[in-house]
Design a protein around this motif. Structure first.
Motif, short mmCIF file in Angstrom:
data_model
loop_
_atom_site.label_atom_id
_atom_site.label_comp_id
_atom_site.label_asym_id
_atom_site.label_seq_id
_atom_site.Cartn_x
_atom_site.Cartn_y
_atom_site.Cartn_z
N SER A 4 7.56 0.55 3.05
CA SER A 4 8.01 -0.71 3.64
C SER A 4 8.32 -1.73 2.54
O SER A 4 9.21 -2.57 2.70
N SER A 5 7.65 -1.62 1.39
CA SER A 5 7.93 -2.56 0.29
C SER A 5 9.34 -2.33 -0.27
O SER A 5 10.06 -3.28 -0.54
N VAL A 6 9.70 -1.06 -0.44
CA VAL A 6 11.02 -0.77 -0.99
C VAL A 6 12.11 -1.14 0.03
O VAL A 6 13.15 -1.69 -0.33
N ALA A 7 11.82 -0.90 1.31
CA ALA A 7 12.78 -1.31 2.35
C ALA A 7 12.97 -2.83 2.30
O ALA A 7 14.09 -3.33 2.38
N ALA A 8 11.86 -3.54 2.13
CA ALA A 8 11.94 -5.01 2.07
C ALA A 8 12.77 -5.45 0.86
O ALA A 8 13.60 -6.35 0.96
N ALA A 9 12.55 -4.80 -0.27
CA ALA A 9 13.27 -5.18 -1.49
C ALA A 9 14.79 -4.96 -1.32
O ALA A 9 15.58 -5.82 -1.68
N LEU A 37 2.48 -1.15 -7.69
CA LEU A 37 2.68 -0.97 -6.25
C LEU A 37 3.50 0.31 -5.99
O LEU A 37 3.16 1.11 -5.14
N VAL A 38 4.53 0.49 -6.77
CA VAL A 38 5.45 1.61 -6.54
C VAL A 38 4.77 2.97 -6.74
O VAL A 38 5.04 3.93 -6.03
N MET A 39 3.89 3.05 -7.73
CA MET A 39 3.30 4.35 -8.07
C MET A 39 1.95 4.58 -7.41
O MET A 39 1.29 5.55 -7.70
N ARG A 40 1.54 3.68 -6.54
CA ARG A 40 0.15 3.77 -6.10
C ARG A 40 -0.11 4.94 -5.14
O ARG A 40 0.80 5.48 -4.53
N GLN A 41 -1.37 5.29 -5.04
CA GLN A 41 -1.78 6.40 -4.18
C GLN A 41 -1.60 6.01 -2.71
O GLN A 41 -1.58 4.83 -2.37
N PRO A 42 -1.49 7.01 -1.83
CA PRO A 42 -1.35 6.67 -0.41
C PRO A 42 -2.58 5.95 0.13
O PRO A 42 -3.69 6.18 -0.35
N PHE A 43 -2.33 5.08 1.07
CA PHE A 43 -3.44 4.36 1.71
C PHE A 43 -3.20 4.44 3.21
O PHE A 43 -2.10 4.13 3.68
N PRO A 44 -4.19 4.87 3.99
CA PRO A 44 -3.93 5.09 5.42
C PRO A 44 -3.65 3.80 6.18
O PRO A 44 -4.18 2.74 5.81
N GLY A 45 -2.85 3.91 7.21
CA GLY A 45 -2.51 2.75 8.05
C GLY A 45 -3.75 1.99 8.52
O GLY A 45 -3.82 0.77 8.40
N PRO A 46 -4.76 2.69 9.08
CA PRO A 46 -5.96 1.96 9.56
C PRO A 46 -6.86 1.48 8.42
O PRO A 46 -7.94 0.96 8.66
N GLY A 47 -6.41 1.68 7.19
CA GLY A 47 -7.09 1.11 6.03
C GLY A 47 -8.53 1.57 5.88
O GLY A 47 -8.87 2.72 6.17
#
Ligand code: XMP
Length: 520
Positions: free
Chosen positions: A228-233, A392-402
């Motif tokens: 979503s960050s890259v889409a936003a950019a 931010l770009v290279m970070r590990q996956p983080f689940p939606g429910p955090g």
């Protein structure tokens, strides 16, 4: 117009890998269903066509097939496994049930070292086979270019017609020199230049987005994750303030994460857009109160999110026309390659908003998905091109429910705080020791276990933090990583000293399966 290679899908389980290999040559490709008509296929002007494997037998009339004219277009074709048998069958060769089916690592002897696809390949090379049928006789005009002990035609070709076929799977990593073979096909046989670059992709996409959106406004749910960050950019570069990014802070992020997202996308960041940060912590915690079952917790988080996002969307009714979404190529392929599954999915939810609300607010029902055709590593490259920070770009996956799936039992603000602090220390120490780079995922979780300990002269009765670090390439299977003992000891010391309420630190050595990566 980009150079384009088409991958015709006959139900092969490795189709995504074929696409990956082609993209690694900097050549754009897409997986198309075998039902794509010859006209539609040629209209895309492919430089080459790859036929995937599949579970069927070509001589079964119900099996997926293709118009024989495919092989008469003068466009190079590479058939893999079922694709190779289909090529042989359609062109008058003989395909039969093999007396001995082959499965797994198989040595192949190259009979045609002068073959364009076997250039620089060893005379005998390890491949991955998975077949019960085989080509017993090649069609007229073809030569056998490789064989195995049990398979007379492990590869065949008709170089004048630019038709190539392998019974084995060059796309999987078990085929030692497979990447080379696919590269030879794409670059040497198809004559691709390999000039598909992410910088050019970004530029073209920004232009297309501008044309499509015009002077309308777009809303995007920004999670702070890569997609979503890259889409936003991309959208920000295309339409600036016509973009409204809603960042729902559910209070289950890692330490300082909400502020980091705001620093990048907020008013003081690098992007021109409207950034709306919604502090929904209270709302999530209220709803999560008393919930301790993993599925119920996921459900609550999954239900509150669209409510919060929906409330923000209502505020831009009449202003916004489109919803954007950070869908990436594996999501598209996973949801089935046909259009139908996409339609079904988007009828429940568009970009994180319930379809009923989307209709009520008069937003377009079809989301804008600028990353729809990209693999994750390509999305990352675009992100870097657009100036999103590498962390931010290279970070590990983080689940939606955090952190909701990293706290066993009921979620409370106090527990969230504990897990945030412990996780921060763990990540910090792994980074300092330089052991974080190869890990698939690594984090701290909070068990529900209380145990007795002693600190100074005091008896303690505290919680146990669980540290988990796994090695994985696909997140379907994983192994616990062997973190050096002194690093783990340092983490244990720091967590117990710095995080109130914790008196024990455990390291989780469970692999997946039988475990999962997350604890809930
Ligand atoms: P598991 O725990 O199933 O995790 O081995 C595999 C991968 O999926 C992520 N994961 C989730 N991602 N919502 C998400 O968006 C979820 O509910 C969820 N559960 C697990 C996990 O972080 C890992 O990368």
């Amino acid at each position: 117009m980009n150079e384009f290679v088409a991958i015709l899908d006959f139900g092969g389980q490795y189709k995504q890998l074929i696409a990956r290999r082609v993209r690694e040559c900097n050549v754009y490709c897409e997986i198309l269903p075998y039902t794509t008509s010859l006209e539609a296929l040629t209209a895309r002007n492919p430089k080459g066509i790859i036929l995937t494997g599949g579970p069927n037998s070509v001589y079964d009339p119900a099996s997926p097939t293709y118009d024989k004219k495919l092989f008469e277009l003068g466009i190079p074709v590479l058939g893999i496994c079922y694709g190779s048998q289909l090529m042989a069958y359609k062109l008058g060769g003989d395909v039969k049930t093999a007396p001995t089916s082959e499965y797994g690592h198989t040595n192949v002897v190259i009979d045609a070292p002068d073959s364009a696809i076997f250039s620089d390949v060893s005379g005998e090379t390890q491949t991955w086979m998975s077949h019960t049928d085989y080509i017993a006789a090649v069609p007229e005009g073809f030569r056998i270019s490789a064989h195995t002990a049990n398979c007379p035609v492990a590869a065949m070709e008709n170089p004048e017609k630019k038709l190539y076929a392998t019974q084995f799977h060059p796309e999987v990593s078990h085929t030692k020199e497979g990447t080379k073979m696919i590269r030879h096909f794409v670059m040497d046989v198809c004559g691709c230049a390999g000039d598909w670059e992410m910088a050019a992709f970004a530029e073209t996409t920004i232009k297309e987005l501008r044309e499509k959106i015009g002077d309308k406004h777009v809303i995007l749910g920004l999670s702070g994750g890569v997609d979503s960050s890259v889409a936003a950019a991309l959208l920000s570069r295309a339409i600036g303030k016509q973009l409204h990014c809603v960042f729902v802070d559910h209070g289950l992020m890692r330490k300082d994460e909400g502020d980091e997202v705001e620093a990048i996308f907020g008013p003081k960041g690098n992007f021109d857009l409207n950034f709306i940060r919604v502090d929904a912590k209270e709302r999530f915690f209220m709803q999560l109160m008393g919930e301790s079952d993993p599925e119920s917790k996921r459900k609550v988080i999954g239900a509150v999110f669209p409510q919060v996002f929906g409330d923000e969307a209502k505020k831009v009714k009449g202003i916004v026309k489109y919803i954007a979404q950070g869908t990436i190529y594996p999501d598209v392929v996973e949801s089935g390659d046909g259009k139908t599954s996409d339609v079904i999915k988007s009828h429940h939810n568009v970009g994180g908003l319930p379809i009923e609300l989307v209709r009520e607010l008069g937003f377009d029902e079809k989301p804008i998905e600028p990353l729809r055709m990209l693999f994750k590593d390509e999305v990352r490259k675009v992100g870097l091109e657009l100036g999103i920070p590498e962390e931010l770009v290279m970070r590990q996956p983080f689940p939606g429910p955090g952190l909701g799936v990293r706290i066993i039992g009921e979620i409370t603000p106090a527990k969230v705080k504990i897990v945030q602090e412990a996780d921060y220390i763990f990540r910090d120490e792994l980074a300092r020791a330089g052991v974080d780079k190869d890990l698939g995922q690594y984090f701290a979780a909070l068990s529900n276990m209380r145990s007795v300990g002693v600190m100074g002269d005091h008896r303690t009765y505290g919680l146990a933090v669980v540290l988990r670090a796994v090695l994985t390439s696909d997140f379907m299977t994983a192994e616990a990583a062997e973190i050096p003992w002194p690093v783990l000891q340092k983490c244990m010391n720091r967590i117990i000293n710095e995080v109130p309420g914790v008196n024990r630190v455990l390291y989780d050595i469970t692999s997946k399966p039988p475990g999962t990566i997350e604890l809930e």
